[in-house]
Design a protein around this motif. Structure first.
Motif, PDB file in Angstrom:
ATOM      1  N   PHE A  60      41.070  36.552  52.042  1.00  0.00           N
ATOM      2  CA  PHE A  60      41.290  36.968  50.668  1.00  0.00           C
ATOM      3  C   PHE A  60      41.080  38.467  50.556  1.00  0.00           C
ATOM      4  O   PHE A  60      40.274  39.037  51.294  1.00  0.00           O
ATOM      5  CB  PHE A  60      40.327  36.223  49.730  1.00  0.00           C
ATOM      6  CG  PHE A  60      40.778  34.819  49.419  1.00  0.00           C
ATOM      7  CD1 PHE A  60      40.543  33.790  50.297  1.00  0.00           C
ATOM      8  CD2 PHE A  60      41.460  34.549  48.239  1.00  0.00           C
ATOM      9  CE1 PHE A  60      40.982  32.501  50.039  1.00  0.00           C
ATOM     10  CE2 PHE A  60      41.895  33.265  47.949  1.00  0.00           C
ATOM     11  CZ  PHE A  60      41.656  32.241  48.849  1.00  0.00           C
ATOM     12  N   PRO A  61      41.792  39.123  49.620  1.00  0.00           N
ATOM     13  CA  PRO A  61      41.670  40.586  49.491  1.00  0.00           C
ATOM     14  C   PRO A  61      40.294  40.992  48.978  1.00  0.00           C
ATOM     15  O   PRO A  61      39.520  40.169  48.473  1.00  0.00           O
ATOM     16  CB  PRO A  61      42.771  40.936  48.484  1.00  0.00           C
ATOM     17  CG  PRO A  61      43.034  39.675  47.732  1.00  0.00           C
ATOM     18  CD  PRO A  61      42.797  38.554  48.706  1.00  0.00           C
ATOM     19  N   ASP A  62      40.029  42.290  49.084  1.00  0.00           N
ATOM     20  CA  ASP A  62      38.739  42.828  48.660  1.00  0.00           C
ATOM     21  C   ASP A  62      38.508  42.720  47.163  1.00  0.00           C
ATOM     22  O   ASP A  62      37.392  42.975  46.687  1.00  0.00           O
ATOM     23  CB  ASP A  62      38.629  44.300  49.087  1.00  0.00           C
ATOM     24  CG  ASP A  62      38.536  44.438  50.590  1.00  0.00           C
ATOM     25  OD1 ASP A  62      38.744  45.543  51.104  1.00  0.00           O
ATOM     26  OD2 ASP A  62      38.248  43.416  51.258  1.00  0.00           O
ATOM     27  N   GLU A  75      27.665  33.782  42.150  1.00  0.00           N
ATOM     28  CA  GLU A  75      28.751  34.264  41.319  1.00  0.00           C
ATOM     29  C   GLU A  75      29.922  34.674  42.204  1.00  0.00           C
ATOM     30  O   GLU A  75      29.722  35.243  43.276  1.00  0.00           O
ATOM     31  CB  GLU A  75      28.325  35.486  40.497  1.00  0.00           C
ATOM     32  CG  GLU A  75      27.408  35.184  39.346  1.00  0.00           C
ATOM     33  CD  GLU A  75      27.087  36.439  38.538  1.00  0.00           C
ATOM     34  OE1 GLU A  75      26.464  36.292  37.474  1.00  0.00           O
ATOM     35  OE2 GLU A  75      27.439  37.554  38.977  1.00  0.00           O
ATOM     36  N   LEU A  76      31.122  34.377  41.712  1.00  0.00           N
ATOM     37  CA  LEU A  76      32.346  34.842  42.348  1.00  0.00           C
ATOM     38  C   LEU A  76      33.020  35.795  41.378  1.00  0.00           C
ATOM     39  O   LEU A  76      33.235  35.444  40.217  1.00  0.00           O
ATOM     40  CB  LEU A  76      33.279  33.678  42.660  1.00  0.00           C
ATOM     41  CG  LEU A  76      34.656  34.038  43.230  1.00  0.00           C
ATOM     42  CD1 LEU A  76      34.525  34.600  44.640  1.00  0.00           C
ATOM     43  CD2 LEU A  76      35.581  32.813  43.221  1.00  0.00           C
ATOM     44  N   ASN A  77      33.325  36.989  41.829  1.00  0.00           N
ATOM     45  CA  ASN A  77      33.993  37.987  41.021  1.00  0.00           C
ATOM     46  C   ASN A  77      35.395  38.261  41.552  1.00  0.00           C
ATOM     47  O   ASN A  77      35.588  38.365  42.772  1.00  0.00           O
ATOM     48  CB  ASN A  77      33.202  39.299  41.019  1.00  0.00           C
ATOM     49  CG  ASN A  77      31.845  39.139  40.371  1.00  0.00           C
ATOM     50  OD1 ASN A  77      31.728  39.045  39.154  1.00  0.00           O
ATOM     51  ND2 ASN A  77      30.814  39.077  41.190  1.00  0.00           N
ATOM     52  N   VAL A  78      36.321  38.359  40.644  1.00  0.00           N
ATOM     53  CA  VAL A  78      37.686  38.721  41.021  1.00  0.00           C
ATOM     54  C   VAL A  78      38.119  39.876  40.123  1.00  0.00           C
ATOM     55  O   VAL A  78      38.103  39.756  38.895  1.00  0.00           O
ATOM     56  CB  VAL A  78      38.669  37.550  40.875  1.00  0.00           C
ATOM     57  CG1 VAL A  78      40.036  37.941  41.447  1.00  0.00           C
ATOM     58  CG2 VAL A  78      38.146  36.304  41.568  1.00  0.00           C
ATOM     59  N   ASN A  79      38.471  40.988  40.737  1.00  0.00           N
ATOM     60  CA  ASN A  79      38.926  42.171  40.008  1.00  0.00           C
ATOM     61  C   ASN A  79      40.446  42.260  39.988  1.00  0.00           C
ATOM     62  O   ASN A  79      41.118  41.651  40.823  1.00  0.00           O
ATOM     63  CB  ASN A  79      38.362  43.436  40.667  1.00  0.00           C
ATOM     64  CG  ASN A  79      36.865  43.519  40.547  1.00  0.00           C
ATOM     65  OD1 ASN A  79      36.289  43.145  39.521  1.00  0.00           O
ATOM     66  ND2 ASN A  79      36.216  43.979  41.598  1.00  0.00           N
ATOM     67  N   ALA A  80      40.953  43.045  39.055  1.00  0.00           N
ATOM     68  CA  ALA A  80      42.398  43.340  38.996  1.00  0.00           C
ATOM     69  C   ALA A  80      43.221  42.061  39.150  1.00  0.00           C
ATOM     70  O   ALA A  80      44.053  41.947  40.063  1.00  0.00           O
ATOM     71  CB  ALA A  80      42.756  44.354  40.071  1.00  0.00           C
ATOM     72  N   LEU A  81      42.987  41.122  38.264  1.00  0.00           N
ATOM     73  CA  LEU A  81      43.607  39.807  38.367  1.00  0.00           C
ATOM     74  C   LEU A  81      45.128  39.874  38.448  1.00  0.00           C
ATOM     75  O   LEU A  81      45.784  40.662  37.747  1.00  0.00           O
ATOM     76  CB  LEU A  81      43.195  38.942  37.174  1.00  0.00           C
ATOM     77  CG  LEU A  81      41.755  38.398  37.220  1.00  0.00           C
ATOM     78  CD1 LEU A  81      41.362  37.851  35.871  1.00  0.00           C
ATOM     79  CD2 LEU A  81      41.623  37.344  38.311  1.00  0.00           C
ATOM     80  N   LEU A  82      45.660  39.008  39.309  1.00  0.00           N
ATOM     81  CA  LEU A  82      47.107  38.834  39.453  1.00  0.00           C
ATOM     82  C   LEU A  82      47.485  37.428  38.992  1.00  0.00           C
ATOM     83  O   LEU A  82      46.643  36.525  38.967  1.00  0.00           O
ATOM     84  CB  LEU A  82      47.522  39.017  40.918  1.00  0.00           C
ATOM     85  CG  LEU A  82      47.143  40.334  41.589  1.00  0.00           C
ATOM     86  CD1 LEU A  82      47.494  40.281  43.073  1.00  0.00           C
ATOM     87  CD2 LEU A  82      47.838  41.489  40.901  1.00  0.00           C
ATOM     88  N   GLY A  84      48.998  35.298  40.574  1.00  0.00           N
ATOM     89  CA  GLY A  84      48.770  34.385  41.699  1.00  0.00           C
ATOM     90  C   GLY A  84      47.320  33.951  41.866  1.00  0.00           C
ATOM     91  O   GLY A  84      47.031  33.077  42.681  1.00  0.00           O
ATOM     92  N   ASP A  85      46.420  34.564  41.102  1.00  0.00           N
ATOM     93  CA  ASP A  85      45.012  34.150  41.160  1.00  0.00           C
ATOM     94  C   ASP A  85      44.760  32.917  40.292  1.00  0.00           C
ATOM     95  O   ASP A  85      43.659  32.361  40.331  1.00  0.00           O
ATOM     96  CB  ASP A  85      44.105  35.293  40.690  1.00  0.00           C
ATOM     97  CG  ASP A  85      44.155  36.501  41.614  1.00  0.00           C
ATOM     98  OD1 ASP A  85      43.941  37.635  41.108  1.00  0.00           O
ATOM     99  OD2 ASP A  85      44.407  36.316  42.819  1.00  0.00           O
ATOM    100  N   SER A  86      45.755  32.493  39.542  1.00  0.00           N
ATOM    101  CA  SER A  86      45.617  31.282  38.739  1.00  0.00           C
ATOM    102  C   SER A  86      45.391  30.092  39.662  1.00  0.00           C
ATOM    103  O   SER A  86      46.205  29.807  40.544  1.00  0.00           O
ATOM    104  CB  SER A  86      46.875  31.054  37.901  1.00  0.00           C
ATOM    105  OG  SER A  86      47.042  32.082  36.957  1.00  0.00           O
ATOM    106  N   ALA A  87      44.288  29.404  39.457  1.00  0.00           N
ATOM    107  CA  ALA A  87      43.915  28.324  40.365  1.00  0.00           C
ATOM    108  C   ALA A  87      42.659  27.637  39.849  1.00  0.00           C
ATOM    109  O   ALA A  87      42.034  28.087  38.883  1.00  0.00           O
ATOM    110  CB  ALA A  87      43.661  28.854  41.778  1.00  0.00           C
ATOM    111  N   LEU A  88      42.300  26.560  40.529  1.00  0.00           N
ATOM    112  CA  LEU A  88      41.008  25.908  40.316  1.00  0.00           C
ATOM    113  C   LEU A  88      40.053  26.478  41.360  1.00  0.00           C
ATOM    114  O   LEU A  88      40.342  26.451  42.560  1.00  0.00           O
ATOM    115  CB  LEU A  88      41.147  24.401  40.484  1.00  0.00           C
ATOM    116  CG  LEU A  88      39.876  23.560  40.293  1.00  0.00           C
ATOM    117  CD1 LEU A  88      39.420  23.597  38.839  1.00  0.00           C
ATOM    118  CD2 LEU A  88      40.120  22.129  40.730  1.00  0.00           C
ATOM    119  N   TYR A  89      38.935  27.022  40.905  1.00  0.00           N
ATOM    120  CA  TYR A  89      37.958  27.593  41.818  1.00  0.00           C
ATOM    121  C   TYR A  89      36.792  26.611  41.951  1.00  0.00           C
ATOM    122  O   TYR A  89      36.122  26.284  40.969  1.00  0.00           O
ATOM    123  CB  TYR A  89      37.489  28.961  41.323  1.00  0.00           C
ATOM    124  CG  TYR A  89      38.575  29.992  41.510  1.00  0.00           C
ATOM    125  CD1 TYR A  89      39.575  30.147  40.548  1.00  0.00           C
ATOM    126  CD2 TYR A  89      38.639  30.773  42.660  1.00  0.00           C
ATOM    127  CE1 TYR A  89      40.598  31.063  40.728  1.00  0.00           C
ATOM    128  CE2 TYR A  89      39.657  31.694  42.849  1.00  0.00           C
ATOM    129  CZ  TYR A  89      40.636  31.826  41.873  1.00  0.00           C
ATOM    130  OH  TYR A  89      41.663  32.724  42.064  1.00  0.00           O
TER     131      TYR A  89
END
Lengths: 114, 116
Positions: A60-62, A75-82, A84-89
């Motif tokens: 996965f990207p940085d 905690e899981l952090n995701v920056n600069a959402l795309l 394609g990040d739509s998903a079940l985590y």
């Protein structure tokens, strides 16, 4: 005993925004793993933490980062959402990072990026 | 890198009958673990059964059993006396037994529908 809990249950974000997902492991479990499950696919490994240290990282990207706290929550952090990040985590906890310890999964956080 | 393949996207079975879900995997490791997970419509993933690669005896858990063929890298799940509550996505998963990273590698899943 309570199982693995995750918050929030659902989340809607806009492209470019940042999101933080939370996970509380089963009491006594010291290992937490994160998985991304895109609709119609199997979960993909993102991170594993054990005793507050990163023990593994998937492809996965940085923009994806995580941490584990002294109480073993994560905690899981995701920056600069795309889009394609739509998903079940999914978050999974286990007693240890070694041996045949079962991973117990939480109900997941459904992230929708618009 | 390990890969897990589930060639049956969907299957259906009549209640009380037996169904077998297929799974093949690819690895260069000799020691590893294999799992079947169930994900009902409520989404929470539940472990159904697991197999340690060094054990020749196939694992069984009540109505669930596996056919583990190490040389063929095959790991199928048999569900006997199917029940309506067995309706779910079933994922086959692989995990190395050594090293410091114990990630699960999943297949794409098989949607099983049990019909009354």
């Amino acid at each position: 005993d309570a199982g693995v809990t995750q918050s929030p249950t659902h989340l809607i974000k806009t492209r470019g925004q940042q999101v933080t997902l939370r996970c509380s492991p089963i009491s006594g479990h010291k290992s937490v793993s994160w998985y991304q499950q895109v609709l119609g696919q199997g979960p993909q490994f993102i991170f594993q933490y054990y005793e507050k240290e990163e023990r593994g990282r998937g492809n996965f990207p940085d923009r994806f980062s995580a941490r584990q706290f002294p109480n073993y929550s994560s905690e899981l952090n995701v920056n600069a959402l795309l889009l394609g990040d739509s998903a079940l985590y999914l978050c999974a906890s286990s007693l240890s990072a070694v041996g045949l310890y079962e991973q117990y999964f939480g109900p997941g956080t459904r992230l929708t990026v618009t | 890198a390990q890969t897990v393949t589930q060639s049956q996207p969907e299957m259906s079975v009549q209640e009380a009958e037996t169904v077998t879900l297929s799974c093949t995997y690819d690895t260069s490791e000799n020691n590893y673990y294999l799992f079947w997970y169930k994900q009902p419509p409520s989404r929470q993933m539940i472990l159904v059964i697991r197999q340690e690669a060094y054990k020749q005896q196939n694992a069984t858990e009540n109505r669930f059993s596996v056919n583990f063929q190490k040389a063929a890298k095959s790991f199928s799940l048999k569900i006997s006396d199917s029940q309506l509550g067995d309706t779910a996505m079933y994922f086959c998963a692989f995990r190395n037994s050594g090293g410091s990273n114990y990630k699960l590698t999943f297949g794409k899943g098989t949607l099983l529908t049990v019909n009354p």
